[in-house]
Motif scaffolding. Structure first.
Motif, PDB file in Angstrom:
ATOM      1  N   VAL A   1       0.853  -1.179   0.000  1.00 40.20           N
ATOM      2  CA  VAL A   1       0.000   0.000   0.000  1.00 40.20           C
ATOM      3  C   VAL A   1       0.897   1.241   0.000  1.00 40.20           C
ATOM      4  O   VAL A   1       1.859   1.328   0.760  1.00 40.20           O
ATOM      5  N   ILE A   2       0.593   2.186  -0.873  1.00 36.29           N
ATOM      6  CA  ILE A   2       1.407   3.385  -1.022  1.00 36.29           C
ATOM      7  C   ILE A   2       1.319   4.259   0.231  1.00 36.29           C
ATOM      8  O   ILE A   2       0.237   4.512   0.749  1.00 36.29           O
ATOM      9  N   ARG A   3       2.468   4.697   0.715  1.00 34.31           N
ATOM     10  CA  ARG A   3       2.551   5.695   1.787  1.00 34.31           C
ATOM     11  C   ARG A   3       3.218   6.937   1.207  1.00 34.31           C
ATOM     12  O   ARG A   3       4.228   6.846   0.515  1.00 34.31           O
ATOM     13  N   LYS A   4       2.668   8.103   1.496  1.00 32.22           N
ATOM     14  CA  LYS A   4       3.178   9.357   0.946  1.00 32.22           C
ATOM     15  C   LYS A   4       4.178  10.012   1.896  1.00 32.22           C
ATOM     16  O   LYS A   4       4.145   9.793   3.110  1.00 32.22           O
ATOM     17  N   THR A   5       5.043  10.830   1.352  1.00 29.83           N
ATOM     18  CA  THR A   5       5.955  11.629   2.168  1.00 29.83           C
ATOM     19  C   THR A   5       5.207  12.818   2.763  1.00 29.83           C
ATOM     20  O   THR A   5       4.074  13.128   2.358  1.00 29.83           O
ATOM     21  N   LYS A   6       5.835  13.507   3.697  1.00 25.37           N
ATOM     22  CA  LYS A   6       5.196  14.681   4.298  1.00 25.37           C
ATOM     23  C   LYS A   6       4.879  15.734   3.240  1.00 25.37           C
ATOM     24  O   LYS A   6       3.779  16.318   3.239  1.00 25.37           O
ATOM     25  N   ALA A   7       5.817  15.992   2.353  1.00 25.24           N
ATOM     26  CA  ALA A   7       5.583  17.002   1.318  1.00 25.24           C
ATOM     27  C   ALA A   7       4.405  16.617   0.429  1.00 25.24           C
ATOM     28  O   ALA A   7       3.590  17.475   0.049  1.00 25.24           O
ATOM     29  N   GLU A   8       4.304  15.338   0.100  1.00 24.74           N
ATOM     30  CA  GLU A   8       3.188  14.877  -0.728  1.00 24.74           C
ATOM     31  C   GLU A   8       1.864  14.996   0.014  1.00 24.74           C
ATOM     32  O   GLU A   8       0.841  15.386  -0.572  1.00 24.74           O
ATOM     33  N   ILE A   9       1.867  14.654   1.314  1.00 24.12           N
ATOM     34  CA  ILE A   9       0.649  14.766   2.115  1.00 24.12           C
ATOM     35  C   ILE A   9       0.191  16.220   2.184  1.00 24.12           C
ATOM     36  O   ILE A   9      -1.003  16.527   2.012  1.00 24.12           O
ATOM     37  N   VAL A  10       1.114  17.136   2.433  1.00 25.45           N
ATOM     38  CA  VAL A  10       0.765  18.559   2.506  1.00 25.45           C
ATOM     39  C   VAL A  10       0.149  19.020   1.193  1.00 25.45           C
ATOM     40  O   VAL A  10      -0.871  19.729   1.179  1.00 25.45           O
ATOM     41  N   GLU A  11       0.740  18.613   0.086  1.00 27.83           N
ATOM     42  CA  GLU A  11       0.197  19.008  -1.218  1.00 27.83           C
ATOM     43  C   GLU A  11      -1.193  18.415  -1.436  1.00 27.83           C
ATOM     44  O   GLU A  11      -2.095  19.091  -1.959  1.00 27.83           O
ATOM     45  N   MET A  12      -1.398  17.183  -1.021  1.00 25.47           N
ATOM     46  CA  MET A  12      -2.716  16.554  -1.169  1.00 25.47           C
ATOM     47  C   MET A  12      -3.763  17.282  -0.325  1.00 25.47           C
ATOM     48  O   MET A  12      -4.902  17.477  -0.769  1.00 25.47           O
ATOM     49  N   ILE A  13      -3.390  17.689   0.875  1.00 28.58           N
ATOM     50  CA  ILE A  13      -4.330  18.428   1.725  1.00 28.58           C
ATOM     51  C   ILE A  13      -4.676  19.770   1.092  1.00 28.58           C
ATOM     52  O   ILE A  13      -5.832  20.221   1.126  1.00 28.58           O
TER      53      ILE A  13
END
Length: 229
Positions: free
Chosen positions: A82-94
């Protein structure tokens, strides 16, 4: 800590197995808490075949679709993760979610019925006399349901589809962080102000409150979630 089990049910034989397997696995992955432990979540093809009650062929076809959508990665000789995102990716998704949900809020304010908007209050009835911080798991579910309801009440199928593919990560991060830094108490206050703006049909205020509320989560992740690295 052991990775969470995948919660799937045997498939109905009345429709194509590939489509059913895809929807069952996507739903199960979307309900996983993928960031509250250090280990990657590995899926076993044989186990999925047994749980769903079908051969491996539709499982593989469903997994290919899920990989294309960015839910999983297939690594030769290693397995399915299952894909886990980095912090930078999570922030961008939010940030993307904030844009989509705030637009959904505008649509709710202009076209949802009064009764539909009133249903948003029902999500928080259990916390009128209780501190959400003391019932954080229950409040987390209500919090997630609130944001999903804003999307649903907008009536926009495209916004629903776009946020569905962000939901696995947004849900997991919301659930993980809701008990931190008095976020539960601030969250319920924000939600009440959003509902009041929707009831007033104050389109601009509702949009701004929703955007600011969600961007607050992005700021919290940026400041406190170094473990995502």
């Amino acid at each position: 800590m052991n990775p969470p089990p995948i919660n799937v049910q045997p498939l109905d034989t009345g429709s194509t197995f590939r489509a059913q397997a895809y929807h069952a696995l996507k739903q199960a992955i979307s309900q996983m808490d993928i960031y509250d432990h250090n280990e990657e979540i590995r899926l076993e093809e044989r186990q999925l075949s047994e749980l769903l009650g079908v051969s491996r062929t539709p499982i593989r076809e469903a997994l290919t679709l899920l990989e294309q959508e960015g839910f999983i990665r297939l690594q030769p000789r290693r397995g399915i993760f299952v894909i886990r995102k980095t912090k930078a990716e999570i922030v961008e998704m939010i940030q993307v979610w904030a844009a989509l949900e705030s637009m959904a809020g505008r649509m709710v304010a202009t076209q949802a019925t009064d009764e539909d908007i009133r249903t948003l209050w029902d999500l928080f009835r259990n916390f009128e006399m209780r501190n959400p911080k003391e019932h954080v798991n229950e409040y987390s579910d209500a919090n997630i349901a609130f944001h999903k309801s804003i999307i649903r009440l907008s009536g926009s199928k495209l916004i629903q589809e776009m946020t569905d593919n962000l939901f696995i990560h947004i849900r997991a991060i919301r659930k993980l962080t809701i008990g931190q830094d008095n976020r539960a108490e601030r969250s319920i206050h924000d939600h009440k102000e959003i509902i009041k703006a929707l009831e007033r049909r104050d389109v601009d205020q509702a949009e701004q409150l929703i955007r600011d509320h969600t961007l607050g989560l992005a700021a919290h992740v940026e400041k406190h979630c170094d473990f995502l690295e």
